[in-house]
Design a protein around this motif. Structure first.
Motif, short mmCIF file in Angstrom:
data_model
loop_
_atom_site.label_atom_id
_atom_site.label_comp_id
_atom_site.label_asym_id
_atom_site.label_seq_id
_atom_site.Cartn_x
_atom_site.Cartn_y
_atom_site.Cartn_z
N TYR A 1 58.05 4.89 36.10
CA TYR A 1 58.73 5.24 37.34
C TYR A 1 60.24 5.31 37.09
N CYS B 1 64.15 5.87 37.74
CA CYS B 1 64.90 5.61 38.97
C CYS B 1 65.08 6.87 39.81
N GLU B 2 65.22 8.01 39.14
CA GLU B 2 65.42 9.27 39.86
C GLU B 2 64.20 9.66 40.68
N LYS B 3 63.04 9.09 40.34
CA LYS B 3 61.81 9.40 41.08
C LYS B 3 61.18 8.13 41.64
N CYS B 4 62.02 7.17 41.99
CA CYS B 4 61.53 5.89 42.49
C CYS B 4 60.72 6.08 43.77
N PRO B 5 59.49 5.57 43.83
CA PRO B 5 58.67 5.74 45.03
C PRO B 5 59.22 5.01 46.25
N GLY C 1 62.03 7.10 48.86
CA GLY C 1 61.66 8.01 49.93
C GLY C 1 61.20 7.32 51.20
N ARG D 1 69.41 4.99 50.85
CA ARG D 1 69.41 5.84 49.67
C ARG D 1 70.63 5.53 48.80
N SER E 1 70.01 3.28 36.94
CA SER E 1 69.14 3.82 35.90
C SER E 1 69.50 3.26 34.53
#
Length: 251
Positions: free
Chosen positions: A13, A15-19, A22, A28, A38
């Motif tokens: 996972y 950091c740029e696509k951390c679940p 969202g 944010r 990151s």
């Protein structure tokens, strides 16, 4: 003693696509903050249910953010009696106490399979120097933990057994719902022994108190834990204001 889990450097996972990013429960990151976090992140830790994440008295070189799963903080007495002091869920920061006080003053165990983001605690001062807003977030998270412990102390000191249990279930349900822990029914993966060790009650007394909530149709007991049927009524019964804390930080 249970074996402590090991860190793996693989990043499933990034950091740029951390679940978590969202979810409405969390604020944010700004672009520069995301870049720093990151770099701050060293890897991920996969933990089996029942495994120990942190051991009281140990010197651990890492900080962790819960990404997936449930856990709890606890202290043990010399005769083996356990006091659970809080529960951890996605977005919660653990290990900060060990960073500031050299040795961790409690243990953390996984209630379910968990995934943790791992950070090098030696880099924490860089966060304070370079990103004051993130430093404020760490302070906010520590203050939030203090507020939760205040409420737990109120429960143990002044609430009746029924009020204690109603508060604990309502509070955990509110926290878990905010971070998307429920798929369908709201079920807390907590045994009666966990409730007893949190509330300072005997297992027999805890069982009788749970039965009262079942009779009022506020909860239902399942193999997987406690299914919550009416969190609003549980909060009202305990005298706790079931409020939404809004968007909050995480690291």
């Amino acid at each position: 003693m249970k074996e402590q889990a090991k860190v793996r450097s693989e990043r499933k996972y990034p950091c740029e696509k951390c679940p978590l990013a969202g979810r409405n429960a969390f604020r944010r990151f700004k672009s520069k903050e995301l870049d720093f976090v990151s770099r701050f992140k060293r890897g991920e830790l996969s933990v089996d249910k029942g495994a120990t994440v942190l051991v009281e008295g140990a010197r651990n070189p890492h900080l962790y953010t819960v990404l997936i799963g449930w856990g709890f903080r606890y202290k043990l007495m010399s005769d083996g009696r356990r006091q659970i002091v809080n529960y951890v869920m996605p977005g919660d920061l653990i290990g900060l106490q060990g960073t500031l006080m050299d040795e961790i003053q409690h243990s953390v165990e996984a209630l379910s399979p968990m995934t943790l983001c791992v950070f090098e605690r030696g880099e924490l001062m860089s966060l304070y120097r370079e990103h004051p807003e993130l430093a404020y977030d760490v302070t906010w998270l520590a203050s939030r933990e203090e507020c939760m412990l205040d409420e737990n102390l109120l429960s143990v000191g002044r609430r009746s057994a029924l009020e204690r249990l109603a508060y604990l279930i309502a509070f955990l349900t509110s926290r878990a719902r905010a971070v998307g822990m429920f798929n369908g029914t709201a079920t807390l993966p907590i045994t009666q022994q966990h409730f007893a060790d949190t509330l300072g009650l005997s297992l027999v007394h805890t069982n009788k108190t749970i039965r009262k909530l079942i009779d009022r149709k506020l909860v239902r007991w399942r193999d997987g834990g406690c299914e919550v049927l009416d969190a609003d009524q549980l909060a009202e019964l305990s005298g706790w204001d079931l409020s939404n804390e809004g968007s909050r930080p995480f690291i």
